[in-house]
Scaffold this motif. Structure first.
Motif, PDB file in Angstrom:
ATOM      1  N   LEU A   1       0.842  -1.193   0.000  1.00 23.35           N
ATOM      2  CA  LEU A   1       0.000   0.000   0.000  1.00 23.35           C
ATOM      3  C   LEU A   1       0.874   1.238   0.000  1.00 23.35           C
ATOM      4  N   ARG A   2       0.583   2.137  -0.906  1.00 22.80           N
ATOM      5  CA  ARG A   2       1.191   3.471  -0.912  1.00 22.80           C
ATOM      6  C   ARG A   2       0.074   4.466  -0.591  1.00 22.80           C
ATOM      7  N   TRP A   3       0.119   5.036   0.607  1.00 20.47           N
ATOM      8  CA  TRP A   3      -0.911   5.956   1.084  1.00 20.47           C
ATOM      9  C   TRP A   3      -0.307   7.350   1.025  1.00 20.47           C
ATOM     10  N   LEU A   4      -0.672   8.116  -0.008  1.00 17.65           N
ATOM     11  CA  LEU A   4       0.008   9.377  -0.309  1.00 17.65           C
ATOM     12  C   LEU A   4      -0.996  10.502  -0.563  1.00 17.65           C
ATOM     13  N   PRO A   5      -1.753  10.907   0.458  1.00 18.45           N
ATOM     14  CA  PRO A   5      -2.711  11.992   0.267  1.00 18.45           C
ATOM     15  C   PRO A   5      -2.028  13.350   0.226  1.00 18.45           C
ATOM     16  N   GLU A   6      -2.791  14.367  -0.144  1.00 17.34           N
ATOM     17  CA  GLU A   6      -2.312  15.732  -0.050  1.00 17.34           C
ATOM     18  C   GLU A   6      -2.352  16.199   1.412  1.00 17.34           C
ATOM     19  N   GLN A   7      -1.924  17.424   1.640  1.00 21.17           N
ATOM     20  CA  GLN A   7      -1.756  17.908   3.004  1.00 21.17           C
ATOM     21  C   GLN A   7      -3.105  18.073   3.730  1.00 21.17           C
ATOM     22  N   LEU A   8      -3.012  18.003   5.054  1.00 22.32           N
ATOM     23  CA  LEU A   8      -4.107  18.363   5.936  1.00 22.32           C
ATOM     24  C   LEU A   8      -3.827  19.763   6.473  1.00 22.32           C
ATOM     25  N   VAL A   9      -4.745  20.700   6.250  1.00 22.14           N
ATOM     26  CA  VAL A   9      -4.570  22.084   6.681  1.00 22.14           C
ATOM     27  C   VAL A   9      -5.480  22.341   7.878  1.00 22.14           C
ATOM     28  N   SER A  10      -4.887  22.731   8.986  1.00 23.80           N
ATOM     29  CA  SER A  10      -5.639  23.031  10.205  1.00 23.80           C
ATOM     30  C   SER A  10      -5.980  24.518  10.214  1.00 23.80           C
ATOM     31  N   VAL A  11      -7.218  24.844   9.867  1.00 22.38           N
ATOM     32  CA  VAL A  11      -7.664  26.226   9.710  1.00 22.38           C
ATOM     33  C   VAL A  11      -7.934  26.845  11.086  1.00 22.38           C
ATOM     34  N   GLN A  12      -7.636  28.113  11.216  1.00 25.89           N
ATOM     35  CA  GLN A  12      -7.869  28.823  12.475  1.00 25.89           C
ATOM     36  C   GLN A  12      -9.312  28.614  12.952  1.00 25.89           C
TER      37      GLN A  12
ATOM     38  N   LEU B   1       3.508   5.328   3.868  1.00 27.06           N
ATOM     39  CA  LEU B   1       2.438   6.168   4.387  1.00 27.06           C
ATOM     40  C   LEU B   1       2.991   7.555   4.677  1.00 27.06           C
ATOM     41  N   ARG B   2       2.395   8.550   4.046  1.00 32.47           N
ATOM     42  CA  ARG B   2       2.837   9.938   4.223  1.00 32.47           C
ATOM     43  C   ARG B   2       1.735  10.738   4.914  1.00 32.47           C
ATOM     44  N   GLU B   3       2.153  11.521   5.905  1.00 33.38           N
ATOM     45  CA  GLU B   3       1.259  12.474   6.557  1.00 33.38           C
ATOM     46  C   GLU B   3       1.904  13.851   6.503  1.00 33.38           C
ATOM     47  N   GLU B   4       1.119  14.856   6.155  1.00 29.53           N
ATOM     48  CA  GLU B   4       1.621  16.230   6.120  1.00 29.53           C
ATOM     49  C   GLU B   4       0.577  17.139   6.781  1.00 29.53           C
ATOM     50  N   GLN B   5       1.025  17.935   7.734  1.00 31.38           N
ATOM     51  CA  GLN B   5       0.134  18.849   8.429  1.00 31.38           C
ATOM     52  C   GLN B   5       0.608  20.286   8.194  1.00 31.38           C
ATOM     53  N   VAL B   6      -0.305  21.143   7.781  1.00 30.84           N
ATOM     54  CA  VAL B   6      -0.021  22.560   7.596  1.00 30.84           C
ATOM     55  C   VAL B   6      -0.862  23.320   8.618  1.00 30.84           C
ATOM     56  N   LEU B   7      -0.200  24.102   9.457  1.00 31.69           N
ATOM     57  CA  LEU B   7      -0.853  24.707  10.613  1.00 31.69           C
ATOM     58  C   LEU B   7      -1.303  26.129  10.294  1.00 31.69           C
ATOM     59  N   GLY B   8      -2.523  26.227   9.798  1.00 35.23           N
ATOM     60  CA  GLY B   8      -3.103  27.506   9.412  1.00 35.23           C
ATOM     61  C   GLY B   8      -2.905  27.804   7.946  1.00 35.23           C
ATOM     62  N   ARG B   9      -3.863  28.505   7.363  1.00 30.65           N
ATOM     63  CA  ARG B   9      -3.683  29.013   6.008  1.00 30.65           C
ATOM     64  C   ARG B   9      -2.697  30.174   6.050  1.00 30.65           C
ATOM     65  N   HIS B  10      -2.354  30.684   4.890  1.00 33.39           N
ATOM     66  CA  HIS B  10      -1.330  31.729   4.829  1.00 33.39           C
ATOM     67  C   HIS B  10      -1.695  32.919   5.713  1.00 33.39           C
ATOM     68  N   GLY B  11      -0.803  33.257   6.633  1.00 34.70           N
ATOM     69  CA  GLY B  11      -0.973  34.440   7.450  1.00 34.70           C
ATOM     70  C   GLY B  11      -1.921  34.293   8.623  1.00 34.70           C
ATOM     71  N   GLU B  12      -2.427  33.066   8.900  1.00 33.24           N
ATOM     72  CA  GLU B  12      -3.334  32.901  10.026  1.00 33.24           C
ATOM     73  C   GLU B  12      -2.771  31.885  11.019  1.00 33.24           C
ATOM     74  N   PRO B  13      -3.186  31.959  12.291  1.00 22.70           N
ATOM     75  CA  PRO B  13      -2.741  30.974  13.274  1.00 22.70           C
ATOM     76  C   PRO B  13      -3.331  29.591  12.983  1.00 22.70           C
ATOM     77  N   SER B  14      -2.756  28.591  13.640  1.00 18.15           N
ATOM     78  CA  SER B  14      -3.229  27.218  13.483  1.00 18.15           C
ATOM     79  C   SER B  14      -4.530  26.991  14.236  1.00 18.15           C
ATOM     80  N   GLY B  15      -5.327  26.044  13.742  1.00 18.62           N
ATOM     81  CA  GLY B  15      -6.397  25.477  14.544  1.00 18.62           C
ATOM     82  C   GLY B  15      -5.807  24.491  15.533  1.00 18.62           C
ATOM     83  N   THR B  16      -6.670  23.757  16.201  1.00 18.77           N
ATOM     84  CA  THR B  16      -6.226  22.713  17.131  1.00 18.77           C
ATOM     85  C   THR B  16      -6.236  21.377  16.397  1.00 18.77           C
ATOM     86  N   LEU B  17      -5.114  20.685  16.430  1.00 27.44           N
ATOM     87  CA  LEU B  17      -4.973  19.434  15.684  1.00 27.44           C
ATOM     88  C   LEU B  17      -4.287  18.395  16.548  1.00 27.44           C
TER      89      LEU B  17
END
Length: 247
Positions: A100-111, A131-147
């Motif tokens: 199995l190759r589990w390769l989704p796009e990023q998870l973005v934690s919105v404010q 298995l790849r996991e990628e977390q992006v903490l907030g959209r551009h210029g905003e703080p992270s949500g809770t993840l």
């Protein structure tokens, strides 16, 4: 109103997909594969997960099957009307000689969002996994949500990895400090389980300034990385993927 949805995938050694069931915002599509891998792409049919949503994908890679799962776009964890956190569960099993190759796009934690994501993997002793996991903490210029994310992998019924991360408001103190993210807003992991690593383990070493690879008992290797943004993170993990998992 909160959503509850469970999508299901089953892949067989002859390239078949006897089970490919979409549900709610989780639309599954068979797409053109590469090499021996059957490919399924997750297409977001609506905005999700929102606060209070309960989403899941159940994936079974049967004996001898080879499956690639990716996604058409990043997943955005968004605030919703409910004050309850959203939940997103991935339940995966890979049978004997399966891959199995589990390769989704990023998870973005919105404010303002709060998401608890849990990935549980059961591997046969001869199974392969990327298995790849990628977390992006907030959209551009905003703080992270809770993840809060947790990755639990068992191989042959024995624990291989149990890895938990917490970011944003309400996370334990120090998550943004020098010992964890160091001010960066993108982080990710790449797990490779490869039976050949039993004879030739991966060497622990840094991968540039902001990433490292470490061998795991199993046999497996784990790459962890931080980066200033999603594009830089993907470059690091793509390089590691090409080196560690050419299969």
């Amino acid at each position: 109103m909160s959503l509850r949805a469970t999508a299901r995938i089953a892949a067989t050694a002859d390239g078949g997909l006897p089970l490919l069931v979409s549900d709610g915002p989780l639309a599954l599509r068979r797409t053109r594969g590469t090499g021996p891998y059957t490919r399924v792409t997750v297409v977001g049919a609506m905005s999700a997960p929102l606060g209070g949503d309960r989403l899941a994908i159940e994936t079974e890679v049967r004996d001898g099957a080879r499956l690639l799962v990716d996604s058409a776009a990043a997943t955005l964890a968004l605030p919703g009307r409910s004050a309850e956190p959203a939940a997103y569960d991935l339940r995966i099993s890979v049978g004997a000689d399966g891959a199995l190759r589990w390769l989704p796009e990023q998870l973005v934690s919105v404010q303002g969002s709060e998401l608890r994501m849990r990935t549980t993997v059961e591997l046969a002793p001869t199974a392969r996994l990327v298995l790849r996991e990628e977390q992006v903490l907030g959209r551009h210029g905003e703080p992270s949500g809770t993840l809060l994310t947790r990755l639990t992998v068992r191989r042959g019924g024995r624990p291989l990895l149990d890895h938990e991360l917490a970011f944003g408001p309400g996370a334990p103190g120090g998550w943004d400090g020098g010992a964890v993210l160091g001010g960066h807003r993108a982080t990710g992991q790449l797990l490779v389980v490869e039976p050949a690593f039993a004879d030739k383990p991966v060497e622990a070493r840094p991968l540039g300034e902001l990433a490292a690879v470490a061998p795991l008992a199993g046999p497996a290797a784990l790459v962890t990385a931080v980066a200033p943004d999603a594009r830089a993170l993907r470059r690091v993990l793509d390089a590691a993927l090409a080196e560690l998992a050419p299969f």
